[in-house]
Design an enzyme around this catalytic site. Structure first.
Site, PDB file in Angstrom:
ATOM      1  N   HIS A  82      81.099  93.708  18.979  1.00  0.00           N
ATOM      2  CA  HIS A  82      80.565  95.042  18.693  1.00  0.00           C
ATOM      3  C   HIS A  82      79.139  94.944  18.155  1.00  0.00           C
ATOM      4  CE1 HIS A  82      84.931  95.830  18.519  1.00  0.00           C
ATOM      5  NE2 HIS A  82      84.630  97.059  18.870  1.00  0.00           N
ATOM      6  N   ASP A 103      84.941  96.277  28.620  1.00  0.00           N
ATOM      7  CA  ASP A 103      85.048  96.694  27.226  1.00  0.00           C
ATOM      8  C   ASP A 103      83.946  97.725  27.004  1.00  0.00           C
ATOM      9  OD1 ASP A 103      85.875  96.837  24.584  1.00  0.00           O
ATOM     10  OD2 ASP A 103      85.727  94.686  24.212  1.00  0.00           O
TER      11      ASP A 103
END
Length: 340
Positions: free
Chosen positions: A182, A251
């Protein structure tokens, strides 16, 4: 159909969102805590998403694993444990761990299905290691690939009994990453032979219709490009060695592991062989930029999406949520007694 899954800004669709979604015709949608306020509100939202194009079968997805990763939260919805508790029970009684994971997933799936959710991005099939970053951490189902595959299969089975499609993530494996994708791009220096451990759980469940890529550079396979954007990794490892021929999502394309504009990331992911771009944060300018790429779903991707749609069905007859949770808790108590 735009090969993307888009996020939603709030608890109800705005007029601009509704018009954009109707025009862009995305493959599906993803929900976050910002979209989940009450049962009546959430069901109304998912019903409205279906009504936009008149589709009963539609990817309305969520990240609902339990533990830290839960978008539908108490007190409105049940709390569920992270994967680590089932891994602990495996050490005591593997068969009981499988049954507990299946019952937990079925109970979770019944809650999701009641809200109109059809896809849960669960379970992580990442093999945990001592160096595994906490972004996976207690979400992992174990450190042995056989165990991860067995418990992961139980999760997929439990969700499937509730009519919800689970997901193989994060292919080809997030367990060796030592940072959070992230926030930054992980690099994995393990050899091709060592990475056999990481891909084994995915290979065991390769017939499942839905999977998700990892934003990680695997230096043994492609030393410069993360898996999501690497034609070599998608073609030779995910499609080839793992043998996965289901619908492959990226993702979240917004993650800081990737660089460049969102549209360019999306273009590269689709060119690498991903079927669908996952764009989570409901920023209209980013969603519009993805739609403006003018990409349409290939016939092959459309067939893969239809396999996901075919796995959506009403919950099977069986125990209700309370019975399933009682069964789960009785099985998990075995691990607690041993720990005491």
């Amino acid at each position: 159909m735009t090969p993307a899954i888009f996020g939603i800004a709030g608890t109800a669709l705005g007029a601009d969102e509704r018009a954009f979604f109707k025009d862009a015709d995305p493959a599906g949608y993803i929900l976050f805590a910002r979209n989940c306020e009450s049962k009546d509100q959430l069901r109304a939202l998912t019903d409205e998403l279906r009504a936009i194009h008149g589709r009963d079968r539609l990817v309305i997805s969520i990240d609902q694993e339990g533990g830290r990763v839960a978008r539908m939260k108490p007190p409105v919805w049940q709390a569920y444990p992270a994967g680590e508790v089932f891994a602990a029970l495996w050490d005591v009684a593997p068969a009981s761990a499988i049954e507990a994971a299946r019952a937990n997933a079925e109970a979770m799936g019944r809650e999701l299905a009641a809200m109109g959710v059809t896809v849960d991005f669960h379970a992580p099939f990442d093999v945990r290691r001592p160096e595994t970053d906490d972004v996976i951490g207690d979400r992992a189902l174990g450190s042995d690939p056989l165990q991860v595959a067995a418990l992961g299969r139980a999760v997929l089975d439990g969700l499937g009994r509730a009519g919800v499609v689970g997901c193989l993530k994060h292919m080809p494996g997030h367990g060796r990453a030592t940072c959070d994708s992230h926030k930054e791009l992980p690099h994995v220096a393990a050899s091709d032979a060592e990475l056999e451990v990481d891909i084994e759980p995915f290979r065991t469940l390769a017939a499942h219709p839905l999977g998700m890529s990892a934003h990680i550079v695997f230096e043994a396979w492609d030393a410069t490009v993360p898996a999501t954007l690497s034609e070599m990794v998608v073609r030779d490892i995910i499609r080839g060695r793992i043998g996965f021929d289901g619908l492959l999502l990226t993702d979240d394309i917004d993650m800081q592991a990737l660089d460049g504009a969102i549209a360019e990331r999306s273009r590269r992911a689709l060119a690498a062989g991903c079927d669908i771009v996952l764009n989570c944060w409901a920023r209209m300018e980013d969603q519009q930029a993805i739609a403006d790429l003018g990409k349409t779903m290939s016939d092959q991707s459309a067939r893969r999406l239809e396999r996901v749609h075919a796995a959506m069905h009403p919950p099977s007859d069986g125990p209700d949520t309370d019975e399933l949770l009682t069964k789960r808790d009785a099985l998990l108590a075995l691990a607690e007694k041993r720990a005491a």
